[in-house]
Design an enzyme around this catalytic site. Sequence first.
Site, PDB file in Angstrom:
ATOM      1  N   GLU A 479     -54.538 -38.640  12.822  1.00 13.45           N
ATOM      2  CA  GLU A 479     -53.582 -37.533  12.468  1.00 13.45           C
ATOM      3  C   GLU A 479     -53.655 -37.373  13.928  1.00 13.45           C
ATOM      4  OE1 GLU A 479     -52.844 -35.645  10.347  1.00 13.45           O
ATOM      5  OE2 GLU A 479     -53.949 -37.362   8.897  1.00 13.45           O
ATOM      6  N   ASP A 542     -48.932 -43.501  12.561  1.00 14.11           N
ATOM      7  CA  ASP A 542     -49.304 -44.864  11.552  1.00 14.11           C
ATOM      8  C   ASP A 542     -49.366 -45.865  13.451  1.00 14.11           C
ATOM      9  OD1 ASP A 542     -50.566 -43.636   8.975  1.00 14.11           O
ATOM     10  OD2 ASP A 542     -48.347 -45.226   8.318  1.00 14.11           O
TER      11      ASP A 542
END
Length: 630
Positions: A479, A542
């Site tokens: 995030e 990611d």
Amino acid sequence: MISTESTSLKDDLYLAVNGRWLRTAVIPGDYPRVGTFPNLFFDVEKNLRNDLNDFMSGNETIQNKVILQAVKLYDMALGLRGSTVIKNDLEKINNMHNLKDLNNKLKFYFKNDFPLPLIAEVHGNMKDNSQKAFYVAGAKLILPDKSYYDADNSTGKQLLRRYSQAAKDLLIKLGYNTTFTSQTVELALRFDRRLLPIVKSPKGWADYPKIYNPISFVDFGKKSNYIDLQSMTRSLIDDEPKQIIIGEPRYFNHLNELINDDTFDEVKAWMLVSFLMKNADLIDEPSRQIISQYRNELLGINGVEKREKYACRLTTSLFSEPIGIYYGKKYFGEDAKKNVHGMVKKIINTYKKRLMKNEWLSEDTRKNAILKLDKMVVKVGYPEKIDPLYDRFIINNEETLYENVRRLRGIEVQNMFEQYHRPFDRSKWNMSGYEVNASYNPSTNDITFPAAILQRPFYDLKQTVSQNYGGIGSVIAHEISHAFDNNGANFDELGNMKNWWTQRDYKRFQSLTQKMIDQFDGISYMGRKVNGALVVNENIADVGGLACALEVAKSEPNFNCKVFFVNWALNWRIKSTKQINEMLLSVDVHSPAPLRCNIIAQDMDDLYKAFDIKKTDGMWLDKTQRLNIW
């Protein structure tokens, strides 16, 4: 990637960790997926159902007045007393005779959450979030994506048949004759086909900066010769904004073709059918069964959702924030909250160090990136206070479920338009505490980790640091990395869309982004191809997140690299129906879970050391092909 045969960690990390589970896991009859995320969702939902039942039976005392209203709605949804009162609202649409009637009722339709051939919303101004802006976009297709309408797509054809039959069955059930029913559904489908070449694709919506297309209020009014767009705007926000933000310029450039005197009957039919399909589950149990047939076809499931689950889902969706706070306070401890905050702090500090060592960023850009991290707001668990909006959510036992839900949804929409004159509130959460999810919001520069995701295998105080950083640590860092993906990179430390890059640095970033697109683009999965441009922002997050979480974990005592990667693979454990896989490949900005697991892990040099992976092994990726932007 869909085999479940046993394999070694050297050849396929995802299958080595999850293959045995995949062979035996059973997808529930009323849900299209099973796995790490869904299973946590099932557990959370089960706890909430039990709590709602205890409240209802009096086994637990209701301390909060808002939760009391939620319990009343849950009780009403369990009973689902039959009613045809929806027909009164359908007739409001059916009784329109021309575009003048539509114009006269636009305010009512918008503020009462009726489907319309254009969408209007109030959000923070992307370039100055201290101000609110009026955003508009176009209608949505019936099916999830344009690809479903391709001539050779048999799934799309079957879905439209199922949708049409469900709409016809519902109309007949409500007392409409067969001629009206057939004509109305056909006209609705005709308008849907009219939208097809004009609406924006999921890939287009995934590019946030391209949503921001401001035009003057005067020019906005000129976009239609048939809809009074200026009067519509004034009626919704009691103001005349200097500019309107158009999310879909092409749609509004073709608005006269879509909505005119000749297409009015199609627009009306589309509104009526869309309204009916959206609200059919509120009518009675037979109607809920009918609408489930289309849902089941879309998701590839066989069973109708049990009434208790349906009632819980409806209640939590409408009372999301107060139920999230209730859930967080009951099931998420203060010790865990402090520990997760500590993990976040470590990861942010490590991110700063990584930025300081970054070899392709200039000093000016690096400083601005670190400033984003310094100003990032961290939200863990649940909000501390309930939005005053929920004080207006009063359940009337003299009304039907349909009437209560329609009224609450109308209050939500009116509250959204009222925000135009209210100050920016950075403390507002965009997720509920009971959601098994996490997020980064570029417009507020904040990261949110609801209580529900802070459980095994992602996180537990009793797990090792290697497990926790391979789990929730990688999620946290993911995030944070969104602040620097191809969307987040366009927003500054305050959440405003602003260029904070040098020209040279941004050009280099775009080059790296293209490599990230290329790494996934065209990979075969479930008989289809991955769209690298659609999933690029999540892949950037990611790979940056996993690298950062790995670096933090390596600094901890007793770090075990193998355990770290095994828990990373557990994050993505999933088994889904063919239908939902097909849908997600078309519309989801996330790559398929097995690809996320393996390809992102292949980009980490430490993977090769941990499992002694050689060139002859399946997990091998040449060092020159390994990517890591952050």
